[in-house]
Structure formats: structure tokens, C-alpha cells
Design a protein around this motif. Structure first.
Motif, PDB file in Angstrom:
ATOM      1  N   TYR A  82       1.094  -1.065   0.183  1.00 22.87           N
ATOM      2  CA  TYR A  82       0.120   0.154   0.048  1.00 22.87           C
ATOM      3  C   TYR A  82       0.817   0.926   0.103  1.00 22.87           C
ATOM      4  CZ  TYR A  82      -3.216   3.173   1.261  1.00 22.87           C
ATOM      5  OH  TYR A  82      -3.740   5.326   1.459  1.00 22.87           O
ATOM      6  N   PHE A  83       1.484   1.233   0.912  1.00 25.91           N
ATOM      7  CA  PHE A  83       2.461   2.575   1.109  1.00 25.91           C
ATOM      8  C   PHE A  83       3.704   2.006  -0.382  1.00 25.91           C
ATOM      9  CE2 PHE A  83       1.188   2.725   5.377  1.00 25.91           C
ATOM     10  CZ  PHE A  83       0.636   4.269   5.465  1.00 25.91           C
ATOM     11  N   ARG A 130      -0.639   3.876  -2.488  1.00 24.21           N
ATOM     12  CA  ARG A 130      -1.051   5.760  -2.128  1.00 24.21           C
ATOM     13  C   ARG A 130       0.010   6.471  -2.903  1.00 24.21           C
ATOM     14  NH1 ARG A 130       2.475   8.075   2.732  1.00 24.21           N
ATOM     15  NH2 ARG A 130       0.083   9.684   2.748  1.00 24.21           N
ATOM     16  N   ARG A 180      -2.288   6.650  -6.011  1.00 20.13           N
ATOM     17  CA  ARG A 180      -3.020   7.367  -6.127  1.00 20.13           C
ATOM     18  C   ARG A 180      -3.256   9.062  -6.201  1.00 20.13           C
ATOM     19  NH1 ARG A 180      -7.549   4.690  -2.167  1.00 20.13           N
ATOM     20  NH2 ARG A 180      -7.510   3.132  -3.177  1.00 20.13           N
ATOM     21  N   LYS A 181      -1.444   9.196  -5.242  1.00 19.54           N
ATOM     22  CA  LYS A 181      -1.025  10.693  -5.368  1.00 19.54           C
ATOM     23  C   LYS A 181      -0.767  11.018  -6.410  1.00 19.54           C
ATOM     24  CE  LYS A 181       1.771  13.895  -3.043  1.00 19.54           C
ATOM     25  NZ  LYS A 181       3.613  13.494  -1.845  1.00 19.54           N
TER      26      LYS A 181
END
Length: 139
Positions: free
Chosen positions: A19-20, A24, A27-28
Motif C-alpha cells: 500500500y505505501f 498510495r 493515487r497521489k
């Protein structure tokens, strides 16, 4: 029992790591691109995802009208086709944006083109192109 907790913790760590490190940041980036496309305004110079350079003339809900090339041809493209906003160099002179209300001057060098008639062999038909049927004298 200890091994089950270790495996569970290991799975949670892997999911958090993915995820990180992957989800993420993507998505950013998507959010930044969406904000950039929604903040387009008249006069911005853009590059489409296909590599076309143009200047924004008009912004609509889902589309953008841009002027392209030296003769400022107008094109309407989707906002999703905008790849980036181009930054002008300090020495570059701004290119004037054509006014939408101005009537366009008639185009020079216009001519009417009529389609040519073709015979069954996809050859042009006409007096200059007809096959000559010469009879050869029999000996």
C-alpha cells in the motif's frame, strides 16, 4: 500457535508495504493529474498524451478547444487527453489566442474537387485514357 501469529503479522506487513510503496503514490499522482486537468484555463499551453502542442482557447465540461500549429488550427480534445501544462521559457513571447467570436477569413487556394469516374478495372475513363483498339492487318 506462535507460527500462526507470525504468519498473520507477516501478511499484514506485506499488505501495508505494498500500500505505501505502490497504491498510495499512484493515487497521489492520479489526484495531481486530475487537479491539473480541472484547473485548465484559457491561454495555457498544453501537451497532449499523444504529443500535440497547443494553446487552450476554450474550456468546457469534459473537453478543451486548443489552437495548434502556426496557422492556429482549432481542435477539440477530451480533458483526459491532456498530458501536462507546458511552462514557457522566460524569453519566449506569448502566442496570441485567436478570438472565438471573430469570423474566419476565407481560405486561400480553395478549389472544387470532383471525383473521377472509374471503369470496371479501376482505371480512369475518358478520351485521353481510353485504350486504343487497333486492328492488325492479317497476313
Amino acid at each position: 500457535m506462535n507460527a500462526q501469529y507470525f504468519n498473520l503479522i507477516l501478511c499484514v506487513v506485506f499488505v501495508a508495504l505494498i500500500y505505501f510503496l505502490m497504491i498510495r503514490p499512484q493515487r497521489k499522482r492520479d489526484k495531481e493529474v486530475s487537479n491539473m486537468r480541472n484547473s485548465l484555463k484559457t491561454g495555457d499551453e498544453i501537451v497532449t498524451i499523444g504529443g500535440i502542442l497547443g494553446k487552450v482557447i476554450k474550456v468546457k465540461n469534459d473537453t478543451v478547444v486548443i489552437a495548434v500549429g502556426t496557422d492556429r488550427v482549432k481542435m477539440e480534445i477530451l480533458k483526459t487527453a491532456v498530458g501536462s501544462i507546458r511552462k514557457q521559457a522566460p524569453g519566449d513571447a506569448p502566442v496570441p489566442v485567436p478570438d472565438e467570436k471573430e469570423e474566419e477569413a476565407p481560405k486561400k487556394h480553395t478549389r472544387k474537387v470532383t471525383p473521377k469516374k472509374l471503369n470496371g478495372n479501376n482505371e480512369e475513363k475518358g478520351p485521353a485514357h481510353e485504350e486504343s483498339k487497333e486492328e492488325t492487318p492479317e497476313a
